[in-house]
Design a protein around this motif. Structure first.
Motif: not given
Length: 370
Positions: A204-210
């Motif tokens: 959620a953070f790395i793939r999505g937020q990037l």
């Protein structure tokens, strides 16, 4: 003889931390390659489901990523270089205005003395440093080529990143299966569950937020360019990068854009236009980008992100920054598991202890009667 394996796990964890500390000069290409493999695995899995072999899927993903990276460098580097030159010319004038206009106004309005708050030295320092920024690539190359060994190490690390990433991505599923086979059989369900939660947080953070950061950088840059701001690309990319912490990119970007608009235009219309650009960007992020790219999965708290990155950099340098978010995700999931265990324990709820004691007494009474 019962063996307490917790000491073995603690010793293994301590040894791993010590190993990371000792090997941090050579770990960067392996960690970056692992990050590339983690980010690319879902796309390769999709290609596999469409009938493409794993090797060909990895090759296609790497070819696409390489093409996009080269295209981005060819387009962005010259544009950012020219905007840094523009910033170099504008910053001294901004500081002079603040020193000669803003500070006297504050002194006369608030009736306080700011005679010691002079920015002449700051202006000269910024001017000198910004003057060197245009030759950043030359400085990096000069640093790397001071000795033959330093140059070879720098080139080897650069070449190793795609090589390590390719092989890890090709064998990613097999590595996961082998690691799962090594888990203690009686602990496998719990470990798999916790690892799944860690993957959900990181995904959620790395793939999505990037992806959200990249999209916001493009939106802000394009919007500020339409407004006519000279530093549109520089401010837009800065706001996109700062969006790694939710809402930080908005405040950083709108503050920098408003200051730049004041000095470039000096009218209310363009200030309102800048506010509208960032307002539209926030609406698109909250209604489209975050629900589509991140979803309703629980990510890392902004404060946890800031602390993890700063702590990782302080302890292990660049390697610590790369490890910060995965370690923070694991710690958060473990703390959540410990919290749930605590809420379900007698240490939290006395009635649970009393209920368990009553059941034990009842069972003992029935046993005596028999």
């Amino acid at each position: 003889m019962n063996i307490d394996y917790r000491w073995y796990w603690a010793a293994g964890l301590l040894g791993l931390v010590l190993l990371v500390y000792l090997l941090q000069p050579i770990l960067s290409p392996f960690l970056i390659g692992m990050l590339l493999a983690y980010l690319g695995d879902p796309l390769v899995d999709r290609l596999e489901r469409k009938g493409i072999s794993r090797v060909w899927g990895v090759s296609l993903v790497f070819a696409l990523a390489t093409f996009l990276l080269i295209l981005m460098l060819l387009i962005l580097v010259p544009l950012l270089g020219s905007q840094i030159v523009t910033l170099k010319d504008q910053v001294p004038a901004m500081i002079d205005w603040f020193n000669n206009t803003a500070l006297p106004w504050v002194q006369s309005t608030l009736r306080i003395s700011l005679s010691d708050f002079q920015l002449a030295d700051v202006r000269e320092t910024l001017k000198d440093n910004l003057g060197q920024t245009g030759g950043l690539l030359s400085a990096i190359l000069a640093q790397a080529t001071r000795s033959t060994m330093a140059l070879l190490t720098w080139v080897a690390n650069l070449v190793m990143i795609p090589v390590v990433g390719f092989y890890l991505l090709r064998d990613w599923d097999q590595i996961i299966v082998r690691c799962r086979e090594l888990l203690p059989r009686h602990r496998e369900p719990l470990v798999v569950k916790l690892v799944g939660e860690c993957d959900e947080v990181l995904g959620a953070f790395i793939r999505g937020q990037l992806l959200v950061m990249l999209a916001l950088g493009v939106i802000y840059s394009l919007g500020l360019w339409l407004v006519g701001l000279e530093l549109a690309l520089l401010i837009g990319m800065l706001a996109g990068l700062a969006s790694i912490v939710p809402y930080l990119g908005f405040f950083v970007g709108i503050s920098a854009a408003l200051i730049a608009a004041i000095f470039q235009f000096g009218d209310l219309f363009h200030l309102v236009a800048v506010v509208a650009v960032f307002g539209i960007g926030q609406i698109i992020e909250s209604t489209l980008l975050t629900p589509l790219l991140v979803g309703d999965r629980i990510g890392l708290h902004p404060v946890a992100v800031i602390f993890a990155i700063l702590a990782g950099g302080q302890l292990f340098g660049f390697v610590g920054i790369l490890l910060a978010l995965p370690v923070a995700a694991v710690v958060m999931v473990l703390l959540r598991h410990v919290y749930q265990q605590y809420k379900a324990s007698a240490a939290y709820d006395r009635t649970l202890l009393e209920s368990a004691q009553a059941e034990t007494d009842e069972a003992a009474s029935e046993a005596r009667e028999e």
